[in-house]
Write a protein that holds these residues in place. Structure first.
Motif, PDB file in Angstrom:
ATOM      1  N   ASN A  26       2.225  -0.253   5.961  1.00 12.43           N
ATOM      2  CA  ASN A  26       2.255   0.633   7.126  1.00 12.43           C
ATOM      3  C   ASN A  26       0.893   1.159   7.558  1.00 12.43           C
ATOM      4  O   ASN A  26       0.714   1.472   8.721  1.00 12.43           O
ATOM      5  N   LEU A  27      -0.016   1.300   6.593  1.00 14.61           N
ATOM      6  CA  LEU A  27      -1.258   1.986   6.923  1.00 14.61           C
ATOM      7  C   LEU A  27      -2.385   0.993   7.171  1.00 14.61           C
ATOM      8  O   LEU A  27      -2.372  -0.114   6.639  1.00 14.61           O
ATOM      9  N   PRO A  28      -3.365   1.403   7.961  1.00  9.26           N
ATOM     10  CA  PRO A  28      -4.552   0.558   8.121  1.00  9.26           C
ATOM     11  C   PRO A  28      -5.381   0.601   6.841  1.00  9.26           C
ATOM     12  O   PRO A  28      -5.247   1.523   6.027  1.00  9.26           O
ATOM     13  N   LEU A  29      -6.224  -0.395   6.713  1.00  6.70           N
ATOM     14  CA  LEU A  29      -7.053  -0.553   5.517  1.00  6.70           C
ATOM     15  C   LEU A  29      -7.770   0.749   5.138  1.00  6.70           C
ATOM     16  O   LEU A  29      -7.887   1.101   3.968  1.00  6.70           O
ATOM     17  N   SER A  30      -8.227   1.473   6.177  1.00  8.80           N
ATOM     18  CA  SER A  30      -9.064   2.649   5.903  1.00  8.80           C
ATOM     19  C   SER A  30      -8.296   3.754   5.169  1.00  8.80           C
ATOM     20  O   SER A  30      -8.901   4.658   4.613  1.00  8.80           O
ATOM     21  N   GLN A  31      -6.958   3.685   5.177  1.00  6.83           N
ATOM     22  CA  GLN A  31      -6.220   4.774   4.525  1.00  6.83           C
ATOM     23  C   GLN A  31      -5.573   4.376   3.215  1.00  6.83           C
ATOM     24  O   GLN A  31      -4.915   5.185   2.570  1.00  6.83           O
ATOM     25  N   TRP A  32      -5.726   3.119   2.821  1.00  8.56           N
ATOM     26  CA  TRP A  32      -5.064   2.649   1.608  1.00  8.56           C
ATOM     27  C   TRP A  32      -5.411   3.511   0.407  1.00  8.56           C
ATOM     28  O   TRP A  32      -4.549   3.875  -0.379  1.00  8.56           O
ATOM     29  N   TYR A  33      -6.690   3.818   0.283  1.00 11.40           N
ATOM     30  CA  TYR A  33      -7.105   4.539  -0.919  1.00 11.40           C
ATOM     31  C   TYR A  33      -7.158   6.054  -0.706  1.00 11.40           C
ATOM     32  O   TYR A  33      -7.671   6.780  -1.543  1.00 11.40           O
ATOM     33  N   TYR A  34      -6.631   6.525   0.451  1.00 14.07           N
ATOM     34  CA  TYR A  34      -6.565   7.970   0.668  1.00 14.07           C
ATOM     35  C   TYR A  34      -5.142   8.493   0.636  1.00 14.07           C
ATOM     36  O   TYR A  34      -4.893   9.641   0.336  1.00 14.07           O
ATOM     37  N   GLU A  35      -4.190   7.606   0.981  1.00 15.06           N
ATOM     38  CA  GLU A  35      -2.782   7.996   1.089  1.00 15.06           C
ATOM     39  C   GLU A  35      -2.294   8.614  -0.229  1.00 15.06           C
ATOM     40  O   GLU A  35      -2.524   8.070  -1.302  1.00 15.06           O
ATOM     41  N   ALA A  36      -1.636   9.755  -0.132  1.00 13.88           N
ATOM     42  CA  ALA A  36      -1.189  10.423  -1.355  1.00 13.88           C
ATOM     43  C   ALA A  36       0.160  11.116  -1.183  1.00 13.88           C
ATOM     44  O   ALA A  36       0.390  12.188  -1.728  1.00 13.88           O
ATOM     45  N   THR A  37       1.067  10.520  -0.399  1.00 10.25           N
ATOM     46  CA  THR A  37       2.409  11.104  -0.280  1.00 10.25           C
ATOM     47  C   THR A  37       3.120  11.064  -1.622  1.00 10.25           C
ATOM     48  O   THR A  37       3.697  12.042  -2.074  1.00 10.25           O
ATOM     49  N   SER A  38       3.061   9.895  -2.233  1.00 14.14           N
ATOM     50  CA  SER A  38       3.657   9.762  -3.563  1.00 14.14           C
ATOM     51  C   SER A  38       2.593  10.085  -4.603  1.00 14.14           C
ATOM     52  O   SER A  38       1.392   9.961  -4.332  1.00 14.14           O
ATOM     53  N   GLU A  39       3.037  10.515  -5.779  1.00 16.85           N
ATOM     54  CA  GLU A  39       2.035  10.774  -6.824  1.00 16.85           C
ATOM     55  C   GLU A  39       1.438   9.477  -7.350  1.00 16.85           C
ATOM     56  O   GLU A  39       0.408   9.476  -8.003  1.00 16.85           O
ATOM     57  N   TRP A  40       2.120   8.345  -7.071  1.00 19.04           N
ATOM     58  CA  TRP A  40       1.625   7.062  -7.575  1.00 19.04           C
ATOM     59  C   TRP A  40       0.689   6.437  -6.555  1.00 19.04           C
ATOM     60  O   TRP A  40       1.055   5.507  -5.870  1.00 19.04           O
ATOM     61  N   THR A  41      -0.497   6.971  -6.473  1.00 15.97           N
ATOM     62  CA  THR A  41      -1.435   6.456  -5.484  1.00 15.97           C
ATOM     63  C   THR A  41      -1.949   5.090  -5.909  1.00 15.97           C
ATOM     64  O   THR A  41      -1.834   4.701  -7.069  1.00 15.97           O
ATOM     65  N   LEU A  42      -2.518   4.394  -4.944  1.00 14.64           N
ATOM     66  CA  LEU A  42      -3.022   3.047  -5.185  1.00 14.64           C
ATOM     67  C   LEU A  42      -4.237   3.124  -6.105  1.00 14.64           C
ATOM     68  O   LEU A  42      -5.265   3.698  -5.731  1.00 14.64           O
TER      69      LEU A  42
END
Lengths: 507, 527
Positions: free
Chosen positions: B50-66
């Motif tokens: 769902n997210l663009p590349l720039s947010q892959w390593y920032y997304e933190a909705t779930s505690e299991w971040t990338l």
């Protein structure tokens, strides 16, 4: 590698497959009000634990026979009682009278699954292992691969550990009977078979070969001398073991009669559900159930069954041999399955287990039969949500059999034990040269057909007007297979030994 | 597993049988228990979809971040495009803990399907094993035994197909690169390993072995007669090629994030040093022993009144929580200290590879030692990391009796230490049966393979391994019935990891000693 480590690995593999299959759903899971066989077994634990023996088979206020009343012989009831005692230790709610009806929970499923695995491990698996070790004139590898194939037979695994039943107990006991007979321990063998019979009355399918084999053996020894002694001994053993099993019910005649009525429900009709036997297949064309009265149905099925049994039994009595005995077990059970009254689709297991016993003699035909037999139960397995387990175990079984017996290279008349038969036909038929090829083709066609039907039953919605199209097709196709197999087995039996010219052939 | 039995002479069809058999078994495990890692991977599917590349390593909705490198994220991205045909709802980031039937089915089968790479790698590895010991019986051929040991590896089965992870195809990449190095296809091997590093960075532990081996055998093209290095044979071209491969792969993976200026964020996700010294459940390594000694000393100190009750931090190390744990008697361990320990422990093996080149065998030994040493001393080591040592060691075990003995100790203890991963009663029989299956097979097959040589294990080692049985019986069956269950709920885990740590340490030492004391065989020199 050593024999024992190979056998250990085989057993471990068999157990692993059994337990992983048992992770799936069981019959009637979450389907009130009647649920399925799982609830039946749990209910019997409840009944046997809470009610006195006198009431087990009677309809009382505490025991509604219409809701999964006990309809198996006493040994099943005792087994339920033992399980109930263990259940009581873990969680009394599981077997509480009335209130536990339809009880389902993860721990309970675990408990029930464990009881099946333990029964299997104690009765069926050791019998198979010992049987394979007792095979003569075979290498260690052949013995181990036979054991692996037998233990991986999908039908029994799926019904016992998926659908939920305890067939491995009765079948295992029958196997112990065969095992004892193969060592000439006739009395022990009779005891084992009596126990099997008292666990499930369906073991009657195997009773005639047992009877004929032992009788033939007595005849051979001379009915005036040793034979008579042996016969008396065997008869005594049978009577005593039956008496012990039925002891709690011997208080009065009415008890025994009631149990018998429960065991043989004559009023339930010629066949039930979609079973791959003659009567159901015929009923597609002719509605037998409507045309003929139940009494006539009973007589008709009895007569046909008897006729189809006759040749194999006569042959076995006249020339009792261990090999003949195993083949007779197959053909008699198959006759019963095809022609007798009130047959369940699961009863095919009674044919499959004897077929397993001859898998090292006719690997090609045995594999074929075992695949068809599992396929014939497809509608039932689909209903229980066992599609994945069915597919996986079928593929595994097929590949194990093909690699360990290289079945495709064993399709000549000789490999199919048809040498005698083909010799006697030599003058008339000329296509016997291409026989192996034809057989292989037939096998492939049949496998493809089964695969296609399996996929369609699972994926495709049947047309509105014919909701039962796929189960019906499965049954009819399996039935056609079974008829051909019956003919084949009878041919093998009747043309078995050298001087068999006087024997008549069934077709 | 026995499907190949009758094929005494029949080519490779036994391999197909083995692979098919294990794949079918994996299918049967689909309905089994899965851990939170299942949700982790579902979440990553959703994030990358769902997210663009720039947010892959920032997304933190779930505690299991990338927290895997970019290639793995791309892998999830590719999977997500198939996943949408199964159940699009699993691709919604907010659908935490979403487990529909289709989701389970898809995720499980994605693991089984990607394992094809592993199967291919095992096939290649089997070709590398020399068939000198050409036994008539297929069951006693080293290649057959190796195929079983790798394909039917207990650890991989339960970690991937029950616990849920994608180690299969990652180890496939590793084994394939090993096989390529053994076949002298160095560039291919280097490329595969570089790609692997950007799939999962834990493989960086074995990178020293790769680096030194490639440098020694590929960049220097010749040796002196006594096996020592011929400095003048240095090939600058080869070094450039290697450097180019590594740089290109890294650019492909990290490049976009460097352009976006997100490299520090990616790095901080990949190396979470804020986690504790030991994982929730202690991996059976040196620190498990260290903690246990500390704990024992504390208890002893309290009994003899050497220590003051009030000064002791509330002992929470057995609390099973991922947090920093303060030692009471022994000095506390910092990430830097573990790093130094790891470095020092790896060093001798690397030197050995440089000064005593043994060809592919030496490389494999160094690889295993690197993996084992970092497992022994690493920071926040997961017990699953033991597979990194076990799988390459399988290759060695079928070639020499000495290695086979070490392999048996290491696999048995290492696999046993994985038991706590599966704690549901439903999976108890599976793990015991599979473990027995693998252990019985590895013992009996290796024993028959090295029948003519001295016994693989000494009596002391045998007793140590046999005692795992009572330990398991105590932990799983007796302990829950005792009152200790309430006071010391983590006693079984502690016992398991400390007992296994002994075996793993022993195997590590034994392997190290055998590698260091080994003589250079003179035949190896001419390259």
């Amino acid at each position: 590698m050593e024999k024992w480590s190979l056998m250990t690995i085989t057993v471990l593999l068999a157990l692993t497959v059994r337990w992983t299959v048992s992770l799936s759903s069981y019959s009637g899971a979450g389907k009130p009000p009647m649920y399925g066989d799982y609830e039946a077994q749990r209910h019997w634990q409840e009944v046997t634990y809470n009610l006195p023996v006198r009431q087990w088979y009677f309809n009382t206020t505490d025991n509604n026979l219409l809701y999964w009343g006990l309809d198996y012989p006493p040994l099943t009831a005792y087994h339920s009682l033992v399980c109930a005692y263990i259940a009581k230790l873990i969680n009394p709610d599981w077997i509480a009278l009335h209130t536990s009806r339809g009880y389902e929970s993860q721990p309970h499923k675990l408990f029930m699954r464990t009881t099946v695995l333990v029964a299997d491990l104690l009765v069926y698996i050791p019998a198979v292992i010992l049987y394979c070790f007792s095979l003569k004139e075979t290498s260690t590898k052949k013995k181990v691969s036979s054991a692996l194939c037998i233990l991986l037979y999908p039908g029994l695994i799926l019904i016992d550990h998926g659908h939920f039943q305890y067939n491995s107990v009765s079948l295992g006991l029958a196997l112990w009977g065969v095992l004892c007979l193969s060592y000439d321990w006739d009395l022990l063998g009779s005891v084992a078979f009596c126990l099997a019979l008292n666990y499930k009355q369906m073991e009657l399918y195997h009773s005639l070969p047992f009877f004929c084999y032992l009788l033939g053996k007595c005849f051979k020894k001379g009915l005036k001398g040793k034979g008579l002694v042996l016969l008396t001994k065997i008869a005594g053993t049978v009577v005593v073991s039956f008496a012990i099993c039925w002891l709690p019910f011997c208080t009065d005649m009415e008890q025994i009669m009631q149990v018998l009525r429960r065991l043989f429900p004559i009023d339930r009709g010629l066949f039930e559900d979609k079973v791959a036997n003659i009567w159901y297949s015929l009923s597609v064309l002719i509605k037998i159930k409507n045309i003929i009265s139940p009494q006539t149905q009973l007589k008709l099925s009895f007569a046909v069954t008897f006729l189809s049994l006759l040749p194999a039994c006569v042959k076995l009595t006249a020339q009792p041999s261990l090999r003949g005995f195993k083949f007779a077990l197959v053909s008699c059970a198959l006759s019963f399955f095809l022609f007798s009254f009130q047959v369940h689709e699961k009863s095919i297991l009674l044919v499959s287990v004897p077929v397993c016993l001859i898998i090292n003699e006719i690997p090609f035909m045995a594999t074929w039969f075992l695949l068809v037999s599992t396929f014939s139960m497809l509608p039932l397995l689909l209903k229980d949500g066992l599609l994945l387990a069915y597919t996986v175990t079928m593929l595994a079984f097929l590949s194990v059999c093909t690699t360990s017996f290289s079945i495709f290279e064993k399709t000549s008349a000789e490999d199919l034990q048809l040498k005698q038969f083909s010799l006697s036909l030599k003058g008339y038929v000329s296509w016997f040269k291409s026989f192996p090829k034809i057989v292989r083709m037939l096998f492939l066609v049949s496998i493809t057909l089964m695969a296609v039907l399996s996929v369609m039953s699972a994926m495709v919605h049947p047309p509105q007007r014919l909701p039962d199209l796929f189960p019906l097709a499965v049954s009819v196709i399996s039935c056609l297979h079974f008829i051909l197999f019956l003919v084949y087995f009878n041919v093998v039996i009747l043309w078995d030994s050298k001087n068999s010219k006087s024997q008549k052939k069934i077709s | 597993m026995r499907s190949g039995r009758a094929m005494a002479a029949g080519g490779r069809s036994w391999f197909r049988g083995l692979a098919l058999g294990v794949s079918l078994l994996k299918c049967l495990l689909v309905p089994a228990y899965y851990s939170t890692d299942f949700e982790v991977h579902r979440n990553w599917l959703a994030i990358t979809h769902n997210l663009p590349l720039s947010q892959w390593y920032y997304e933190a909705t779930s505690e299991w971040t990338l927290d895997y490198p970019p290639f793995f994220a791309w892998f999830e991205y590719a999977l997500s495009h198939i996943a949408k045909y199964f159940d699009p709802k699993m691709l919604v980031i907010e659908n935490l803990n979403y487990t529909s039937h289709a989701t389970v089915f898809f995720q499980r089968f994605s693991v089984i399907f990607t394992d094809i790479l592993f199967i291919y790698a095992v096939h290649e590895c089997c070709r590398c094993v020399n068939g000198k010991r050409a036994a008539k019986d297929i069951l006693e051929k080293p290649t057959f035994i190796l195929a079983v040991l790798l394909l039917w590896n207990f650890g991989l089965l339960i970690v991937d197909h029950i616990h849920f992870q994608y180690n299969g195809f990652l180890f496939g990449l590793m084994l394939l690169s090993v096989a390529r190095l053994c076949q002298r296809r160095y560039l291919e091997g280097a490329l595969l390993f570089a790609v692997l590093l950007h799939f999962k960075h834990i493989y960086i532990y074995v990178a020293p072995a790769y680096g030194i081996y490639l440098l020694r055998s590929y960049c220097f093209t010749a040796n002196h007669a006594d096996g020592s290095l011929k400095w003048r044979s240095f090939s600058f071209l080869h070094l450039t090629l290697l450097g180019l491969i590594v740089c290109l792969v890294s650019a492909l993976s990290l490049g976009p994030f460097i352009v976006l200026g997100q490299l520090p964020q990616v790095i901080s996700r990949l190396f979470p040093f804020k986690r504790g010294l030991c994982h929730a459940y202690w991996a059976p390594n040196f620190w498990a022993l260290y903690n246990a000694v500390d704990k024992a000393l504390t208890v002893l100190g309290l009994k003899c009144n050497f220590l003051d009750h009030t000064k002791i931090p509330k002992a929470s190390m057995t609390g099973g929580l991922v947090q920093e744990f303060q030692h009471t008697v022994l000095p506390s361990v910092t990430p830097l200290a573990t790093l130094i320990c790891t470095f020092i422990s790896i060093l001798p093996s690397v030197f050995c590879l440089w000064f005593k080149p043994q060809g592919p065998r030496g490389f494999l030994q160094c690889l295993v030692l690197c993996a084992l040493s970092s497992f022994m001393f690493g920071w926040h080591v997961h017990e699953k990391a033991i597979l990194l040592a076990i799988l390459p060691l399988s290759l060695l075990s079928v070639q020499r009796a000495k290695d086979a003995g070490i392999y048996l100790i290491l696999t048995t203890t290492g696999h046993f230490s994985l038991f706590p991963l599966l704690f549901t009663p439903q999976e108890l029989p599976i793990k015991i049966l599979l473990m027995l299956l693998f252990t019985v097979y590895s013992f009996s097959s290796l024993k028959s393979l090295f029948r003519r040589e001295r016994p693989l294990l000494t009596w002391l080692e045998t007793i140590y391994l046999i005692q795992l049985v009572p330990l398991e019986v105590f932990c799983e069956f007796i302990f829950p019935l005792t009152p200790w269950k309430w006071h010391y709920p983590f006693l079984p885990l502690l016992l398991t990891s400390v007992y296994c740590a002994l075996g793993v340490t022993y195997a590590w030492l034994k392997l190290y000693i055998s590698v260091l004391t080994e003589r250079v065989s003179v035949r190896q020199k001419a390259e």
